[in-house]
Design a protein around this motif. Sequence first.
Motif, PDB file in Angstrom:
ATOM      1  N   PHE A  45      32.386 -44.297 -46.219  1.00 22.42           N
ATOM      2  CA  PHE A  45      33.115 -44.035 -44.977  1.00 22.42           C
ATOM      3  C   PHE A  45      34.245 -43.033 -45.221  1.00 22.42           C
ATOM      4  O   PHE A  45      34.499 -42.151 -44.392  1.00 22.42           O
ATOM      5  CB  PHE A  45      33.686 -45.351 -44.435  1.00 22.42           C
ATOM      6  N   HIS A  46      34.902 -43.149 -46.351  1.00 20.47           N
ATOM      7  CA  HIS A  46      35.979 -42.209 -46.685  1.00 20.47           C
ATOM      8  C   HIS A  46      35.421 -40.867 -47.163  1.00 20.47           C
ATOM      9  O   HIS A  46      35.954 -39.805 -46.812  1.00 20.47           O
ATOM     10  CB  HIS A  46      36.873 -42.799 -47.776  1.00 20.47           C
ATOM     11  N   LEU A  47      34.365 -40.911 -47.935  1.00 19.49           N
ATOM     12  CA  LEU A  47      33.828 -39.689 -48.537  1.00 19.49           C
ATOM     13  C   LEU A  47      33.109 -38.785 -47.540  1.00 19.49           C
ATOM     14  O   LEU A  47      33.160 -37.554 -47.660  1.00 19.49           O
ATOM     15  CB  LEU A  47      32.845 -40.047 -49.656  1.00 19.49           C
ATOM     16  N   ALA A  48      32.431 -39.389 -46.562  1.00 20.24           N
ATOM     17  CA  ALA A  48      31.567 -38.598 -45.675  1.00 20.24           C
ATOM     18  C   ALA A  48      32.300 -37.479 -44.932  1.00 20.24           C
ATOM     19  O   ALA A  48      31.814 -36.337 -44.911  1.00 20.24           O
ATOM     20  CB  ALA A  48      30.837 -39.511 -44.698  1.00 20.24           C
ATOM     21  N   ILE A  88      22.873 -40.336 -45.237  1.00 26.04           N
ATOM     22  CA  ILE A  88      23.317 -41.490 -46.003  1.00 26.04           C
ATOM     23  C   ILE A  88      22.152 -42.469 -46.009  1.00 26.04           C
ATOM     24  O   ILE A  88      21.675 -42.889 -44.951  1.00 26.04           O
ATOM     25  CB  ILE A  88      24.569 -42.142 -45.402  1.00 26.04           C
ATOM     26  N   LEU A  89      21.681 -42.816 -47.193  1.00 31.14           N
ATOM     27  CA  LEU A  89      20.507 -43.667 -47.355  1.00 31.14           C
ATOM     28  C   LEU A  89      20.947 -44.997 -47.961  1.00 31.14           C
ATOM     29  O   LEU A  89      21.509 -45.035 -49.060  1.00 31.14           O
ATOM     30  CB  LEU A  89      19.486 -42.986 -48.269  1.00 31.14           C
ATOM     31  N   LEU A  90      20.687 -46.083 -47.240  1.00 32.69           N
ATOM     32  CA  LEU A  90      21.088 -47.417 -47.684  1.00 32.69           C
ATOM     33  C   LEU A  90      19.830 -48.214 -47.999  1.00 32.69           C
ATOM     34  O   LEU A  90      19.123 -48.685 -47.098  1.00 32.69           O
ATOM     35  CB  LEU A  90      21.914 -48.115 -46.603  1.00 32.69           C
ATOM     36  N   ALA A  91      19.518 -48.337 -49.270  1.00 34.00           N
ATOM     37  CA  ALA A  91      18.305 -49.026 -49.707  1.00 34.00           C
ATOM     38  C   ALA A  91      18.639 -50.462 -50.073  1.00 34.00           C
ATOM     39  O   ALA A  91      19.437 -50.713 -50.979  1.00 34.00           O
ATOM     40  CB  ALA A  91      17.695 -48.305 -50.903  1.00 34.00           C
ATOM     41  N   GLY A  92      18.011 -51.408 -49.363  1.00 34.53           N
ATOM     42  CA  GLY A  92      18.219 -52.822 -49.633  1.00 34.53           C
ATOM     43  C   GLY A  92      16.897 -53.540 -49.764  1.00 34.53           C
ATOM     44  O   GLY A  92      15.894 -52.944 -50.188  1.00 34.53           O
TER      45      GLY A  92
END
Length: 266
Positions: free
Chosen positions: A162-165, A173-177
């Motif tokens: 959130f800070h880096l974007a 942004i890829l969120l692999a779960g």
Amino acid sequence: MTDLYFLKLGGSLITDKDTPNTPRPSVLARLAQEIAAARAARPDFQLLIGHGSGSFGHVAAKKYGTRAGVQTSANWLGFAEVWKSARTLNQIVLEALSQAGLPVLAFPPSACVLAQRGSVLRWDLSLIQRALQSGLLPVLQGDVVFDEILGGTILSTEDLFFHLAPQLQPQRILLAGIEPGVWADFPACTQLVPTITPPSFGNLRSQLRGSASTDVTGGMEAKVERMISLLLRPTQLQISIFSGLQPGLLHQALTGSLPGSVLSHS
């Protein structure tokens, strides 16, 4: 311009979240190979990798209540224990990525981030930018950090993204779960949500739940809320939440279409 992607390897994906301090080495090895294959197919794109703490950091963090703040001597001993657990998993992840031939470089938030009431206050990003420009893969993880108000706290990978974007402006942004996407009816898991926008999130939010396992940073609901907040400003950013357990999906996300639930501006 060179594309930049952020990738999170979720704690539930790379560890057995119900068994303390238990990594999934075969899953990690496959994911590392998919990343390496994607880089070989697309040598022009840049990648920043983050990972969760899973059954390492979250168990200790819940025991000591570290996310809520660190003030007493006992709290600080817990702070150090959470750091040690997160650091142990980080080394396992780095080794797996290195074994696949990936040029990784660790950027532990505990050593470079100062927070204020649970949000990043100061973080010199120039070294991460240099690493990316040099063809290296910066790796960071959900971690303990010092906090000017709370004393200490924990920042999740989503908090860090959130800070880096806004600073680094990734295209994806890829969120692999372990879930194939966002379920509208968790834990029944019969209705997968293919697309989420800031307007539609308002209706969906009441149907989301946290996490079936120990997760001090809020699980799926907190993850989606944090990412949706990045889309409240005009942006071409696309965010994908998908299962890293299905072979090939991570490679697909890095080189082609977006699997799972896609969060976008419109």
